[in-house]
Design an enzyme around this catalytic site. Sequence first.
Site, mmCIF file in Angstrom:
data_model
loop_
_atom_site.group_PDB
_atom_site.id
_atom_site.type_symbol
_atom_site.label_atom_id
_atom_site.label_comp_id
_atom_site.label_asym_id
_atom_site.label_seq_id
_atom_site.Cartn_x
_atom_site.Cartn_y
_atom_site.Cartn_z
ATOM 1 N N ASP A 61 0.865 -1.173 0.000
ATOM 2 C CA ASP A 61 0.000 0.000 0.000
ATOM 3 C C ASP A 61 0.907 1.229 0.000
ATOM 4 O O ASP A 61 2.091 1.152 0.351
ATOM 5 C CB ASP A 61 -0.963 -0.002 1.197
ATOM 6 C CG ASP A 61 -2.161 0.923 0.960
ATOM 7 O OD1 ASP A 61 -2.091 1.780 0.042
ATOM 8 O OD2 ASP A 61 -3.170 0.814 1.688
HETATM 9 C C1 BGC Z 1 -4.965 3.313 0.019
HETATM 10 C C2 BGC Z 1 -4.991 2.308 -1.107
HETATM 11 C C3 BGC Z 1 -4.804 3.021 -2.420
HETATM 12 C C4 BGC Z 1 -3.510 3.802 -2.385
HETATM 13 C C5 BGC Z 1 -3.207 4.542 -3.666
HETATM 14 C C6 BGC Z 1 -3.746 4.200 -0.065
HETATM 15 O O1 BGC Z 1 -3.856 5.244 0.845
HETATM 16 O O2 BGC Z 1 -5.012 2.636 1.248
HETATM 17 O O3 BGC Z 1 -6.188 1.586 -1.085
HETATM 18 O O4 BGC Z 1 -4.839 2.105 -3.469
HETATM 19 O O5 BGC Z 1 -3.574 4.731 -1.330
HETATM 20 O O6 BGC Z 1 -4.047 5.612 -3.841
#
Ligand code: BGC
Length: 749
Positions: A288
Amino acid sequence: MSVTKVLGTLLTSSILVAAAGVAFDAEATPATVPAAAAARPWMNASLSPDVRADLVIKQLTLAEKVQLVHGTGWATLIPGNPIPKGWNYGAGYVPGIERLGIPGIHMDDSAVGVRGAANMSRYATLLPSTVGAAASWNPKAAFLYGAVIGRELRDQGFNMSIGGGVDLAREPRDGRTFEYAGEDPLLAGTMTGNLIKGVQSQHVMGDIKHYAFNDQETGRSYFNAVIGDRAAQESDLLAFRIGIDIGHPAGVMCAYNRVNGIYACENPWLLTQVLRKDIGFKGFVVSDWGGTHSTVASALAGLDMEMPGSLDGKSHFGAALEQAVQSGKVPMATLDEMDHRILRSMFMAGVVEHPVTPRRVVNPFEGRDDAEHIAEESIVLLRNKHHLLPLDAESVHSIAIIGAHADVGVLSGGGSAQVDAPGGNVIDPHAGGAKWGETVYFPSSPLKYIRQHAPHATVAFNSGADIAAAVALARSSQVAVVFAQQHMLEGMDRPTLALPDNQDALIEAVAAANPRTVVVLETGGPVTMPWVDRVQAVVEAWYPGIGGAQALANLLFGNVNFSAKLPVTFPRGEGQLPHPVVTGLTADVFHTELTDAQAKVEPFDVDYNKAGAAVGYKWFERQHLSPLFPFGFGLSYTTYAYSNLKVDADGKTATLTVTNTGRRAGTEIAEAYALLPKASGETYKRLVGFKRVSLAPGEAQTVAIPLNELCESIYGTQKHAFVRLPGTYTILAGPSSANTLLKVTFSVR
Ligand code: BGC
């Protein structure tokens, strides 16, 4: 096959690929000349993705190997950050290896539609929230959902979706409940797996996330989910397992939080033991965004790609990884394996053969129709006293529409799942895409479509801001439809299950003025309903998407029958939950709903052992609690009878007869549960199968429901495997988890 035929096939596919390489080369420098087909044996699509990946790896320099395992930075996600060359305005970008014809990986968030379209003046379809789509219990709807996302990602130049949220709704106040698929591993895994299949049907790589136990947002970057092996395997990890088995996603996104003391993205138990060895996942693990915390520990634990990385190589998987490989701290074989998993996923999904350039204009009409269709199968009828619904288009003469900006639009969920509304937020159009945290409404007006359905009626709107005015309108109308809403957003949990902004009082007052009141909920997940006995109808519309208003009007007037059923339990109050207060949610956060980063939440444990594998309805049954609305519950405009349940000797299939006993055609979702032998130690039933069946009035059908063997098994922690215990199993079937009147047994020796 003859030699000439083989050569012919090789040649044809090579020519095709060479052409594809040219078409793709939007990022290539003029000096890049497509190599001769023969020099690129990995372009032979008849070879397996694994063989092709290994052929590429043989050609890669160390720098190129490292280039593939991290992204180029936050770019527009953090205003002011550098925009790398070749980047497509998505959430993440990994440059390809142009000299070898390997395209870059263009990722975008796409939980409920493609994110960030406004950046490039593009359009993206807002689908109903995924928890809503899960309420359809329809794998075909999930596939369509994924196909819309895949299609529109591809149109916009992206070749990887980073949607696919499957974290279980252990904590219904989780700000991301709307982007997940409910509380049951079989339902959530099946729906998410089919969604991924849909994405990948468009030759776009799919993803499943957030692995694992990111079941609340409060303290998500620091909290430590504490859970035992068996409970873990039979709950959230089972949802991932089923989703991966069905969807074969290219990627798994590891979560921000810690699990049993170790960050998910450097957790060898999660990433290697469970994911690779137990589940057999062959794709790559991507962190993530900002969830990578180390170089050597992460690489050795099984993380394959750091996101979003950085341009200057300063990320954990940039120069630091190169040095770690050179010094032997990370074996070259490990780096090769990381690259292998990435490349084999690209070949598997077909992103090399099907380049995403040139771009195409998204077809908004097709997207809207698909969204409306899914919404019609997602919206749940929870209460319908005195058959207030469906409204009779001919006889109804006045309708009051109250609240939630239902005159202009429908609500959407926020965070990285936020889709940009066409023309901007319909209640506050401004330049640019949605701002983080903004409450965004899409231009799908319930008022407009309700008016269309009731041409002879006076249909008036009141905002609900002034309760007295709303009451006056309701009193003078034949029917009142109150729209109530709860905005949900990544990064912050709802402090309570109550509707915010005094909406309970509004509903009470309207219902007191007009008993013929329908409440339409636009919520991210379950909410409490202190007024429920005083309104005649309740409809859970979730965030219904760009076709939401049309779908809703079709359902309210009975042009379409309700079929959806709850994928989450609706509790009577927080006191019924395993954690009456969201763990870590402090008084400050409670009042201000600050994001966890702003609130500076200290590291803390979240005790998932309290419920263990008894998530949602299982918890309610174990604790002898009666919910407000049970898991699997949903009404329709007709009625169904269940009879004649049988199960085969080995417990693999249940059959039963479902009869439509009412006067309207409808689609019923038949649910099968199992009580495991006593040795399981369980005092609650588990969902083991389900099937949708469409029936004309009076029609009866015998339905075969495949029973999921994993759901009939317990996880043996010694063997690291699911086993069916010897003993007697009871299969129960019926229309909801709280109504399983039919029972049969089978035995396992
Ligand atoms: C989120 C993810 C997301 C990523 C990219 C993170 O803060 O938890 O689900 O895909 O950001 O935007």
